[in-house]
Write an enzyme that holds these catalytic residues in place. Sequence first.
Site, PDB file in Angstrom:
ATOM      1  N   TYR A  23     -14.823  14.498  19.696  1.00 22.20           N
ATOM      2  CA  TYR A  23     -13.393  14.263  19.422  1.00 22.20           C
ATOM      3  C   TYR A  23     -13.065  13.808  17.793  1.00 22.20           C
ATOM      4  CZ  TYR A  23     -13.682  14.669  24.328  1.00 22.20           C
ATOM      5  OH  TYR A  23     -13.812  15.275  25.743  1.00 22.20           O
TER       6      TYR A  23
ATOM      7  N   GLU B 286       0.694  -1.179   0.112  1.00 23.19           N
ATOM      8  CA  GLU B 286      -0.133  -0.030  -0.112  1.00 23.19           C
ATOM      9  C   GLU B 286       0.864   1.255  -0.107  1.00 23.19           C
ATOM     10  OE1 GLU B 286      -2.771  -0.792  -0.729  1.00 23.19           O
ATOM     11  OE2 GLU B 286      -3.824  -2.300   0.569  1.00 23.19           O
TER      12      GLU B 286
END
Length: 215
Positions: free
Chosen positions: A120, A74
């Site tokens: 958050y 990747e």
Amino acid sequence: MSETKLREQICLLAKSMFDRGLTGGSTGNISARTEDGGLLVSPTGTSFGRLDPGRLSRFDRYGTMLDGDPPTKEMPLHSAFYDTRSTAGAVVHLHSCHSVALSMMPGTDADNFLPPLTPYAIMKLGKVKLLPFFMPGDPAMGEAVRGLAGKRSAVMLANHGPVVAGKDVEAACNAIEELEDTARLALLTRGLDPVALSADQVQSLVSKFDVEWDT
């Protein structure tokens, strides 16, 4: 941070995520910038639970591999974040179950993958872009990230897993864990009509914490 300490930190954080079930087997990959502008990258086919600091793939600032084991397949995904976001000091990709499950649900907002359930995720991630399915290792994943022109710090690969860039490896790991936690909350409350943050509350967070949002 010295390269020795960075190698140890990468492996410590990766093992912590593996031990808590955030990615399993030989899934997931992680990379971080070194002080000289190079990269340390988890090798291909390795487990987050058993990374060896001395065998991480090492690249120079020009992208030439210097030593270590062969890197994750990747790499185009990681390179795309580093090339388009000057603030990226680390990139993490997991196969975390709840975020993958949420990516398969109908009606998910592709431009803003996570519902605004807690402050958050907004503070740490901004808007998360849901990208379509790609075959693992397909360079087209990197091209899709480049197409965002550095405007997102996090993407969700449909049926695959999240990818997050952060200022350093600890920040990137904290942010991707927040992504997974929020996806879990979204699934736990799905169909229960939860009270999410209002548009005004979201905008207040965006303004107070200087979040990348209107992109």
